[in-house]
Design a protein around this motif. Sequence first.
Motif, PDB file in Angstrom:
ATOM      1  N   ALA A 107       4.992 -17.146   2.847  1.00 34.51           N
ATOM      2  CA  ALA A 107       5.046 -15.693   2.755  1.00 34.51           C
ATOM      3  C   ALA A 107       4.861 -15.083   4.142  1.00 34.51           C
ATOM      4  N   THR A 108       5.551 -13.997   4.378  1.00 36.02           N
ATOM      5  CA  THR A 108       5.411 -13.245   5.633  1.00 36.02           C
ATOM      6  C   THR A 108       5.200 -11.781   5.279  1.00 36.02           C
ATOM      7  N   LEU A 109       4.786 -11.005   6.251  1.00 37.72           N
ATOM      8  CA  LEU A 109       4.578  -9.575   6.017  1.00 37.72           C
ATOM      9  C   LEU A 109       5.903  -8.897   5.676  1.00 37.72           C
ATOM     10  N   GLU A 110       6.977  -9.334   6.296  1.00 39.90           N
ATOM     11  CA  GLU A 110       8.293  -8.762   6.009  1.00 39.90           C
ATOM     12  C   GLU A 110       8.705  -9.027   4.563  1.00 39.90           C
ATOM     13  N   LYS A 111       8.517 -10.257   4.101  1.00 43.48           N
ATOM     14  CA  LYS A 111       8.867 -10.609   2.719  1.00 43.48           C
ATOM     15  C   LYS A 111       7.990  -9.843   1.731  1.00 43.48           C
ATOM     16  N   LEU A 112       6.709  -9.757   2.050  1.00 43.99           N
ATOM     17  CA  LEU A 112       5.776  -9.044   1.179  1.00 43.99           C
ATOM     18  C   LEU A 112       6.137  -7.573   1.076  1.00 43.99           C
ATOM     19  N   SER A 113       6.422  -6.951   2.211  1.00 41.38           N
ATOM     20  CA  SER A 113       6.769  -5.524   2.234  1.00 41.38           C
ATOM     21  C   SER A 113       8.032  -5.265   1.420  1.00 41.38           C
ATOM     22  N   ARG A 114       9.021  -6.143   1.561  1.00 45.04           N
ATOM     23  CA  ARG A 114      10.269  -5.987   0.807  1.00 45.04           C
ATOM     24  C   ARG A 114      10.003  -6.064  -0.693  1.00 45.04           C
ATOM     25  N   ALA A 115       9.191  -7.043  -1.103  1.00 49.28           N
ATOM     26  CA  ALA A 115       8.902  -7.224  -2.524  1.00 49.28           C
ATOM     27  C   ALA A 115       8.169  -6.017  -3.103  1.00 49.28           C
ATOM     28  N   LEU A 116       7.199  -5.479  -2.356  1.00 51.98           N
ATOM     29  CA  LEU A 116       6.438  -4.334  -2.852  1.00 51.98           C
ATOM     30  C   LEU A 116       7.289  -3.065  -2.923  1.00 51.98           C
ATOM     31  N   GLN A 117       8.334  -2.993  -2.090  1.00 58.61           N
ATOM     32  CA  GLN A 117       9.238  -1.844  -2.153  1.00 58.61           C
ATOM     33  C   GLN A 117       9.966  -1.782  -3.494  1.00 58.61           C
ATOM     34  N   TYR A 118      10.171  -2.945  -4.122  1.00 61.52           N
ATOM     35  CA  TYR A 118      10.871  -2.994  -5.399  1.00 61.52           C
ATOM     36  C   TYR A 118       9.947  -2.675  -6.588  1.00 61.52           C
ATOM     37  N   CYS A 119       8.663  -2.581  -6.316  1.00 59.22           N
ATOM     38  CA  CYS A 119       7.705  -2.326  -7.398  1.00 59.22           C
ATOM     39  C   CYS A 119       7.579  -0.829  -7.662  1.00 59.22           C
ATOM     40  N   LYS A 120       7.437  -0.485  -8.921  1.00 57.19           N
ATOM     41  CA  LYS A 120       7.264   0.907  -9.319  1.00 57.19           C
ATOM     42  C   LYS A 120       5.776   1.171  -9.489  1.00 57.19           C
ATOM     43  N   ILE A 121       5.157   1.605  -8.404  1.00 58.31           N
ATOM     44  CA  ILE A 121       3.707   1.816  -8.448  1.00 58.31           C
ATOM     45  C   ILE A 121       3.304   3.221  -8.028  1.00 58.31           C
ATOM     46  N   THR A 122       4.257   4.045  -7.614  1.00 60.92           N
ATOM     47  CA  THR A 122       3.928   5.389  -7.121  1.00 60.92           C
ATOM     48  C   THR A 122       3.257   6.230  -8.190  1.00 60.92           C
ATOM     49  N   GLU A 123       3.817   6.190  -9.411  1.00 63.41           N
ATOM     50  CA  GLU A 123       3.288   7.044 -10.475  1.00 63.41           C
ATOM     51  C   GLU A 123       1.852   6.694 -10.802  1.00 63.41           C
ATOM     52  N   SER A 124       1.558   5.396 -10.931  1.00 63.96           N
ATOM     53  CA  SER A 124       0.207   4.999 -11.293  1.00 63.96           C
ATOM     54  C   SER A 124      -0.788   5.345 -10.185  1.00 63.96           C
ATOM     55  N   GLN A 125      -0.311   5.331  -8.914  1.00 66.91           N
ATOM     56  CA  GLN A 125      -1.198   5.657  -7.821  1.00 66.91           C
ATOM     57  C   GLN A 125      -1.611   7.122  -7.844  1.00 66.91           C
ATOM     58  N   ASN A 126      -0.791   7.986  -8.451  1.00 64.75           N
ATOM     59  CA  ASN A 126      -1.093   9.412  -8.502  1.00 64.75           C
ATOM     60  C   ASN A 126      -1.988   9.791  -9.672  1.00 64.75           C
ATOM     61  N   MET A 127      -2.234   8.862 -10.572  1.00 60.16           N
ATOM     62  CA  MET A 127      -3.037   9.164 -11.747  1.00 60.16           C
ATOM     63  C   MET A 127      -4.518   9.186 -11.390  1.00 60.16           C
ATOM     64  N   LEU A 128      -5.265  10.066 -12.041  1.00 59.32           N
ATOM     65  CA  LEU A 128      -6.702  10.093 -11.864  1.00 59.32           C
ATOM     66  C   LEU A 128      -7.323   8.956 -12.654  1.00 59.32           C
TER      67      LEU A 128
END
Length: 242
Positions: A107-128
């Motif tokens: 694993a590299t930081l580049e591979k990790l960053s690419r994989a996390l870009q495909y994840c849908k996590i924005t909405e959950s991060q905004n929840m209280l």
Amino acid sequence: MNVAIVDDMATECEILRSLLKQYEANHQQTIEIKTFHSGSELLEGYILGRYDVVFMDIFLNSENGVDCALKLRQLDEDLNLIFLTTSSEFGVKSYDVRAADYIIKPATLEKLSRALQYCKITESQNMLTITVTTKHQQLEIDLSRILYADYQNRSACIHLKDCVIPVCGTFLELSKQLTAYPQFMSCFKGIVVNLNEVRELSNDHLILKKGEQLPVSRRLQRHVQRQRLSLSAGSLRGNAYE
């Protein structure tokens, strides 16, 4: 962001943990990380919504990571799965469980960053959320998932839409955490309800949208009704409480 790493190799877990910490620093985003050395360890007592992302090694010591991921997907439809593998030929297996991506080791930081870009996590991060401690771990729980909290069998409990979670600490401490938000209110001694989940209010009880009934004390009934009206009118509701 809450992340789980499932890999039977301690060195691989540490590499990924280090990369996640670099990602955390670069993106100014808090990441909570928990490691597991088998899929069964993760699945045991799994709570819906506990993790935003799970990194799953395909080749575990005595397990098949894809089989573990299939079981995990049955428990959590919205979970972001990222496979860890030594060969691209196993990437096709990720489609069976609707994985967000797969990372070919090392694993590299580049591979990790690419994989996390495909994840849908924005909405959950905004929840209280509130953070509570259970017998085994700390949990961060979205307020929107909570129906009510009560005190039973000498334990404070949070009733979610899909399960009941006993938590450590006193009910008073839990109550203070919840009633800091206007949609939560005490309706009876030892019960705090999410007013957004209430369908109907009568003289001595209220009915939740899921059909469950909770008692309401006469002393608190007017306060509960007034708060419900305020919420429905929008005077206390903002984006933060949706």
